[in-house]
Design a protein around this motif. Structure first.
Motif, PDB file in Angstrom:
ATOM      1  N   SER A 249       0.716  -1.133   0.137  1.00 24.99           N
ATOM      2  CA  SER A 249       0.077  -0.115   0.024  1.00 24.99           C
ATOM      3  C   SER A 249       0.838   1.145   0.037  1.00 24.99           C
ATOM      4  O   SER A 249       2.073   1.224   0.720  1.00 24.99           O
ATOM      5  CB  SER A 249      -0.912   0.237   1.208  1.00 24.99           C
ATOM      6  N   ASP A 250       0.306   2.348  -0.431  1.00 25.49           N
ATOM      7  CA  ASP A 250       1.075   3.539  -0.601  1.00 25.49           C
ATOM      8  C   ASP A 250       0.511   4.250   0.654  1.00 25.49           C
ATOM      9  O   ASP A 250       1.285   5.159   1.194  1.00 25.49           O
ATOM     10  CB  ASP A 250       0.750   4.490  -1.746  1.00 25.49           C
ATOM     11  N   VAL A 251      -0.559   4.291   1.200  1.00 25.40           N
ATOM     12  CA  VAL A 251      -1.050   4.729   2.494  1.00 25.40           C
ATOM     13  C   VAL A 251      -2.218   3.830   2.979  1.00 25.40           C
ATOM     14  O   VAL A 251      -2.994   3.086   2.296  1.00 25.40           O
ATOM     15  CB  VAL A 251      -1.501   6.189   1.991  1.00 25.40           C
ATOM     16  N   VAL A 252      -2.224   3.816   4.263  1.00 18.98           N
ATOM     17  CA  VAL A 252      -3.400   3.053   4.891  1.00 18.98           C
ATOM     18  C   VAL A 252      -4.394   4.171   5.483  1.00 18.98           C
ATOM     19  O   VAL A 252      -3.882   4.859   6.232  1.00 18.98           O
ATOM     20  CB  VAL A 252      -2.886   2.164   6.100  1.00 18.98           C
ATOM     21  N   VAL A 253      -5.932   4.047   5.049  1.00 14.69           N
ATOM     22  CA  VAL A 253      -6.836   4.818   5.358  1.00 14.69           C
ATOM     23  C   VAL A 253      -7.780   4.126   6.213  1.00 14.69           C
ATOM     24  O   VAL A 253      -8.205   3.101   6.042  1.00 14.69           O
ATOM     25  CB  VAL A 253      -7.462   5.464   4.284  1.00 14.69           C
ATOM     26  N   MET A 254      -8.243   4.753   7.363  1.00  9.68           N
ATOM     27  CA  MET A 254      -9.068   4.174   8.378  1.00  9.68           C
ATOM     28  C   MET A 254     -10.047   5.087   8.810  1.00  9.68           C
ATOM     29  O   MET A 254      -9.900   5.700   9.929  1.00  9.68           O
ATOM     30  CB  MET A 254      -8.215   3.548   9.616  1.00  9.68           C
TER      31      MET A 254
ATOM     32  N   PRO B   2       2.407   5.354   5.769  1.00  8.74           N
ATOM     33  CA  PRO B   2       1.725   6.519   6.537  1.00  8.74           C
ATOM     34  C   PRO B   2       0.061   5.954   6.511  1.00  8.74           C
ATOM     35  O   PRO B   2      -0.580   5.436   5.950  1.00  8.74           O
ATOM     36  CB  PRO B   2       1.688   7.495   5.309  1.00  8.74           C
ATOM     37  N   ILE B   3      -0.391   6.563   7.690  1.00 10.45           N
ATOM     38  CA  ILE B   3      -1.847   6.182   8.032  1.00 10.45           C
ATOM     39  C   ILE B   3      -2.625   7.359   8.248  1.00 10.45           C
ATOM     40  O   ILE B   3      -2.146   8.427   8.616  1.00 10.45           O
ATOM     41  CB  ILE B   3      -1.713   5.422   9.459  1.00 10.45           C
TER      42      ILE B   3
ATOM     43  N   GLY C 276       1.224  10.096  11.456  1.00 17.52           N
ATOM     44  CA  GLY C 276       0.003   9.760  10.789  1.00 17.52           C
ATOM     45  C   GLY C 276      -0.811  11.109  10.554  1.00 17.52           C
ATOM     46  O   GLY C 276      -0.333  12.063  11.400  1.00 17.52           O
ATOM     47  N   LEU C 277      -1.859  11.132   9.990  1.00 18.71           N
ATOM     48  CA  LEU C 277      -2.782  12.335  10.157  1.00 18.71           C
ATOM     49  C   LEU C 277      -4.209  11.885  10.564  1.00 18.71           C
ATOM     50  O   LEU C 277      -4.722  10.825  10.373  1.00 18.71           O
ATOM     51  CB  LEU C 277      -3.095  12.790   8.714  1.00 18.71           C
ATOM     52  N   LEU C 278      -4.905  12.722  11.411  1.00 24.20           N
ATOM     53  CA  LEU C 278      -6.070  12.405  11.926  1.00 24.20           C
ATOM     54  C   LEU C 278      -7.084  13.270  11.409  1.00 24.20           C
ATOM     55  O   LEU C 278      -7.002  14.677  11.137  1.00 24.20           O
ATOM     56  CB  LEU C 278      -6.029  12.514  13.441  1.00 24.20           C
ATOM     57  N   VAL C 279      -8.295  12.796  11.111  1.00 27.22           N
ATOM     58  CA  VAL C 279      -9.448  13.516  10.408  1.00 27.22           C
ATOM     59  C   VAL C 279     -10.678  13.376  11.556  1.00 27.22           C
ATOM     60  O   VAL C 279     -10.651  12.284  12.297  1.00 27.22           O
ATOM     61  CB  VAL C 279      -9.963  13.218   9.020  1.00 27.22           C
ATOM     62  N   GLU C 280     -11.571  14.280  11.580  1.00 26.57           N
ATOM     63  CA  GLU C 280     -12.901  13.984  12.197  1.00 26.57           C
ATOM     64  C   GLU C 280     -13.733  12.961  11.568  1.00 26.57           C
ATOM     65  O   GLU C 280     -13.768  12.870  10.309  1.00 26.57           O
ATOM     66  CB  GLU C 280     -13.684  15.339  12.237  1.00 26.57           C
TER      67      GLU C 280
ATOM     68  N   THR D  17       0.921  13.264  -2.245  1.00 25.84           N
ATOM     69  CA  THR D  17       1.634  14.296  -2.827  1.00 25.84           C
ATOM     70  C   THR D  17       3.033  14.926  -2.349  1.00 25.84           C
ATOM     71  O   THR D  17       3.937  15.388  -3.058  1.00 25.84           O
ATOM     72  CB  THR D  17       0.977  15.588  -3.533  1.00 25.84           C
ATOM     73  N   ASN D  18       3.078  14.613  -1.034  1.00 24.11           N
ATOM     74  CA  ASN D  18       4.385  14.755  -0.454  1.00 24.11           C
ATOM     75  C   ASN D  18       5.065  13.468   0.085  1.00 24.11           C
ATOM     76  O   ASN D  18       4.814  13.112   1.128  1.00 24.11           O
ATOM     77  CB  ASN D  18       3.752  15.774   0.893  1.00 24.11           C
ATOM     78  N   GLY D  19       5.841  13.023  -0.814  1.00 23.69           N
ATOM     79  CA  GLY D  19       6.733  11.748  -0.402  1.00 23.69           C
ATOM     80  C   GLY D  19       7.600  11.847   0.828  1.00 23.69           C
ATOM     81  O   GLY D  19       7.531  11.022   1.567  1.00 23.69           O
ATOM     82  N   GLU D  20       8.095  12.917   1.053  1.00 21.72           N
ATOM     83  CA  GLU D  20       8.733  13.141   2.163  1.00 21.72           C
ATOM     84  C   GLU D  20       8.052  12.943   3.658  1.00 21.72           C
ATOM     85  O   GLU D  20       8.180  12.428   4.553  1.00 21.72           O
ATOM     86  CB  GLU D  20       9.594  14.473   2.225  1.00 21.72           C
ATOM     87  N   LEU D  21       6.884  13.548   3.487  1.00 19.45           N
ATOM     88  CA  LEU D  21       5.915  13.431   4.886  1.00 19.45           C
ATOM     89  C   LEU D  21       5.277  12.157   4.735  1.00 19.45           C
ATOM     90  O   LEU D  21       5.348  11.552   5.829  1.00 19.45           O
ATOM     91  CB  LEU D  21       4.605  14.344   4.464  1.00 19.45           C
ATOM     92  N   ALA D  22       5.156  11.390   3.884  1.00 15.63           N
ATOM     93  CA  ALA D  22       4.612   9.923   3.680  1.00 15.63           C
ATOM     94  C   ALA D  22       5.827   9.218   4.554  1.00 15.63           C
ATOM     95  O   ALA D  22       5.426   8.110   5.377  1.00 15.63           O
ATOM     96  CB  ALA D  22       4.381   9.381   2.330  1.00 15.63           C
ATOM     97  N   VAL D  23       6.930   9.222   4.044  1.00 16.87           N
ATOM     98  CA  VAL D  23       7.922   8.661   4.455  1.00 16.87           C
ATOM     99  C   VAL D  23       8.358   8.696   5.836  1.00 16.87           C
ATOM    100  O   VAL D  23       8.461   7.945   6.678  1.00 16.87           O
ATOM    101  CB  VAL D  23       9.550   8.593   3.878  1.00 16.87           C
ATOM    102  N   ASP D  24       8.204  10.094   6.462  1.00 18.24           N
ATOM    103  CA  ASP D  24       8.558  10.485   7.710  1.00 18.24           C
ATOM    104  C   ASP D  24       7.363   9.854   8.704  1.00 18.24           C
ATOM    105  O   ASP D  24       7.829   9.496   9.827  1.00 18.24           O
ATOM    106  CB  ASP D  24       8.661  11.824   8.024  1.00 18.24           C
ATOM    107  N   LEU D  25       6.181  10.066   8.120  1.00 20.04           N
ATOM    108  CA  LEU D  25       4.893   9.370   9.079  1.00 20.04           C
ATOM    109  C   LEU D  25       4.966   7.986   9.157  1.00 20.04           C
ATOM    110  O   LEU D  25       5.212   7.407  10.385  1.00 20.04           O
ATOM    111  CB  LEU D  25       3.782   9.964   8.489  1.00 20.04           C
ATOM    112  N   GLY D  26       5.374   7.404   8.299  1.00 20.44           N
ATOM    113  CA  GLY D  26       5.475   5.910   8.495  1.00 20.44           C
ATOM    114  C   GLY D  26       6.710   5.325   9.026  1.00 20.44           C
ATOM    115  O   GLY D  26       6.662   4.519   9.987  1.00 20.44           O
ATOM    116  N   PHE D  27       7.967   6.230   8.989  1.00 19.29           N
ATOM    117  CA  PHE D  27       9.188   5.797   9.864  1.00 19.29           C
ATOM    118  C   PHE D  27       8.882   5.900  11.329  1.00 19.29           C
ATOM    119  O   PHE D  27       9.117   5.117  12.051  1.00 19.29           O
ATOM    120  CB  PHE D  27      10.173   6.810   9.664  1.00 19.29           C
ATOM    121  N   ASN D  28       8.072   7.197  11.667  1.00 18.69           N
ATOM    122  CA  ASN D  28       7.846   7.409  13.038  1.00 18.69           C
ATOM    123  C   ASN D  28       6.872   6.477  13.544  1.00 18.69           C
ATOM    124  O   ASN D  28       6.868   6.211  14.682  1.00 18.69           O
ATOM    125  CB  ASN D  28       7.082   8.895  13.142  1.00 18.69           C
ATOM    126  N   GLU D  29       5.540   5.927  12.819  1.00 16.90           N
ATOM    127  CA  GLU D  29       4.637   4.976  13.215  1.00 16.90           C
ATOM    128  C   GLU D  29       5.501   3.666  13.522  1.00 16.90           C
ATOM    129  O   GLU D  29       5.242   3.140  14.523  1.00 16.90           O
ATOM    130  CB  GLU D  29       3.916   4.710  12.232  1.00 16.90           C
TER     131      GLU D  29
END
Length: 153
Positions: free
Chosen positions: A47-52, A76-77, A95-99, A115-127
């Motif tokens: 997956s490129d991103v996991v959405v819950m 990234p989640i 990750g990013l949270l939404v209501e 659209t922001n590969g650096e953000l995606a990598v950073d989020l995934g690494f931190n998770e």
């Protein structure tokens, strides 16, 4: 690609709604529902991103195990700000949270991650780092031993 574990009380109703929406939006040719899987780590890895996008807690668990599974895979989640999810997934750091029910917020977060590969990598690494540091088998065993020691002594 949509993945559903198929274990929830309202699973058939939810799948009916998803299929109806896919038809209404003419997305049948570009949407795949995977259904139940035994190879979840591989699905997350592909997956490129996991959405819950939870609207509510569906079980007695306040934090879905699938959240920790996805975090461990380093993807990234984007998840709903519901139950214990915000305690595990620090918004903007892991990750990013939404209501719940905020389709525009979900679309914005998804666009931002895709659209922001650096953000995606950073989020995934931190998770992944969070799970390894706090929820590995060794770590959980040590915490359980500490509880037993506290009770016994």
């Amino acid at each position: 690609i949509l993945l559903t574990k198929g274990t929830y009380e309202y699973e058939n109703e939810r799948l009916h709604t998803i299929n109806k929406t896919i038809s209404e939006l003419n997305l049948k040719e570009s949407t795949f529902i995977l259904g139940r899987r035994n190879d979840i780590p591989y699905v997350y890895a592909a997956s490129d991103v996991v959405v819950m996008p939870f609207l509510d807690n569906y079980s007695m668990m306040d934090t879905p195990l699938s959240l920790l599974e996805a975090m461990a895979c380093g993807k990234p989640i984007i998840a709903s700000r519901i139950g214990g999810i915000p305690e595990m997934l620090k918004d903007g750091e892991m990750g990013l949270l939404v209501e719940p029910g905020d389709e525009n917020g979900l679309a914005k977060a998804l666009t931002e991650v895709l659209t922001n590969g650096e953000l995606a990598v950073d989020l995934g690494f931190n998770e992944r780092r969070f799970v390894l540091d706090n929820h590995s088998w060794d770590n959980m065993t040590e915490k359980l031993e500490d509880v037993y020691k506290e009770i016994l002594f």
